[in-house]
Design an enzyme around this catalytic site. Structure first.
Site, PDB file in Angstrom:
ATOM      1  N   TYR A 157      -1.325   4.094   2.691  1.00  0.00           N
ATOM      2  CA  TYR A 157      -2.792   3.479   3.147  1.00  0.00           C
ATOM      3  C   TYR A 157      -3.423   4.300   4.322  1.00  0.00           C
ATOM      4  CZ  TYR A 157      -5.928  -0.321   4.710  1.00  0.00           C
ATOM      5  OH  TYR A 157      -7.334  -0.831   5.012  1.00  0.00           O
TER       6      TYR A 157
ATOM      7  N   TYR B 286       0.585   2.005  16.367  1.00  0.00           N
ATOM      8  CA  TYR B 286       0.551   1.917  18.078  1.00  0.00           C
ATOM      9  C   TYR B 286       0.918   3.331  18.663  1.00  0.00           C
ATOM     10  CZ  TYR B 286       1.221   0.076  22.875  1.00  0.00           C
ATOM     11  OH  TYR B 286       1.296  -0.086  24.116  1.00  0.00           O
TER      12      TYR B 286
ATOM     13  N   THR C 182      -6.091  -4.909   5.515  1.00  0.00           N
ATOM     14  CA  THR C 182      -7.361  -5.113   6.635  1.00  0.00           C
ATOM     15  C   THR C 182      -8.201  -6.015   6.471  1.00  0.00           C
ATOM     16  OG1 THR C 182      -6.911  -2.674   6.933  1.00  0.00           O
ATOM     17  CG2 THR C 182      -8.709  -3.696   7.665  1.00  0.00           C
TER      18      THR C 182
ATOM     19  N   LYS D  70      -4.323   4.928  -0.964  1.00  0.00           N
ATOM     20  CA  LYS D  70      -5.653   4.352  -0.737  1.00  0.00           C
ATOM     21  C   LYS D  70      -6.117   5.112   0.571  1.00  0.00           C
ATOM     22  CE  LYS D  70      -8.153   0.391   0.866  1.00  0.00           C
ATOM     23  NZ  LYS D  70      -8.327  -0.955   1.194  1.00  0.00           N
TER      24      LYS D  70
END
Length: 288
Positions: free
Chosen positions: A135, A109, A47, A163
């Site tokens: 993640y 999405y 990110t 994470k």
């Protein structure tokens, strides 16, 4: 390089030139800066690294550059893709290149049902021998990693960790319930000490781009049985100072205060304005 161990990992920036091209020489300097600070490794094209703004070939090129110039750093390939074929392409190339692990966000999405998420992750886990880190960053993907998904994937031995960037202590506590089978890193640095106290592995941190020594010092203090509350307080204050400005442009400008060249973000993100730069410089000065 060996297994993905506990510690501080940096969610590494991807530097761009003013023309929007990847600044490869500066990327190599960022890696060296991180290695000198003592972090365990870096995530490439996550990110903070503007992964969604990179093409698949660009991500592979960054994985390769990182693996070639890593020094002693472990390289975790970030995979943020809605497309299973693209995710598999990235995973295969990360393995070929010699990355040490993958960090994989859920498709962001579609609002996928649990069965679809299981199928997505199982296909990827079964297609690679690399260790995989789930993640969780629902504020951006709008798709959390539910504990039911983790439970369904536990039989796959190359699932090694999670994470959690949600910033939600309850979410973190739920993931810590899978320790020690799975390692848990936090993306919200303010939860670092709480995570370590609960048996977590450390942090995969955006803040570590700017203050890697501070995160490493807190991790080491905890594991050496020294008082870490003061360091956690400094982390909290530094995070508040930098997070008042839009990421990752904030880190890119702030690194100029540590002697590194200015790099740019890629549209649709924007660089900091001159007034934001002045305010940021003043805000982070106490922590430099």
């Amino acid at each position: 390089m060996g297994p993905i161990s506990d510690g501080i990992y940096t969610a590494l920036l991807t530097p761009f030139t003013a023309a929007g091209e990847i600044d490869e020489p500066l990327f190599v300097r960022l890696l060296a800066f991180q290695e000198a600070a003592g972090v365990q490794g870096v995530v490439v094209a996550g990110t903070t690294g503007e992964g969604p703004s990179l093409s698949a070939p660009e991500k592979v090129a960054l994985y390769e550059l990182a693996a070639r110039t890593r020094g002693q750093l472990r390289i975790i390939a970030g995979i943020l893709s809605c497309s299973l074929p693209e995710a598999l392409y990235l995973a295969r190339n990360a393995a070929r290149i010699g990355c040490d692990a993958l960090m994989v966000a859920p498709p962001f999405y579609y609002r996928a049902p649990l069965e679809g998420l299981i199928a997505f992750y199982r296909a990827l886990l079964e297609a690679t021998e690399l260790p995989v880190i789930l993640y969780n960053i629902p504020q951006l993907t709008h798709q959390p990693i539910p504990t039911a998904l983790v439970e369904a994937l536990l039989p796959l031995s190359n699932l090694v960790g999670i994470k959690d960037s949600s910033g939600d202590p309850a979410s973190l506590q739920a993931y810590l319930g899978f320790a020690p089978r799975l390692k848990v890193w936090v993306g919200e640095e303010k939860l670092l000490l709480r995570n370590l106290q609960g048996g977590g592995a450390g942090s995969i941190s955006g803040l570590a781009n700017l203050f890697p020594e501070l995160l490493v010092a807190a991790f080491r203090a905890f594991h050496e049985g020294r008082e870490a509350d003061g360091l956690q307080q400094l982390i909290d204050e530094a995070a508040d100072a930098i997070d008042a400005f839009p990421a990752p442009a904030n880190f890119k400008y702030a690194l100029t205060q540590r002697g590194l060249p200015l790099s740019h973000v890629r549209p649709p993100l924007c660089d900091l304005s001159e007034s934001e730069q002045r305010a940021l410089q003043k805000a982070i000065q106490p922590y430099l």
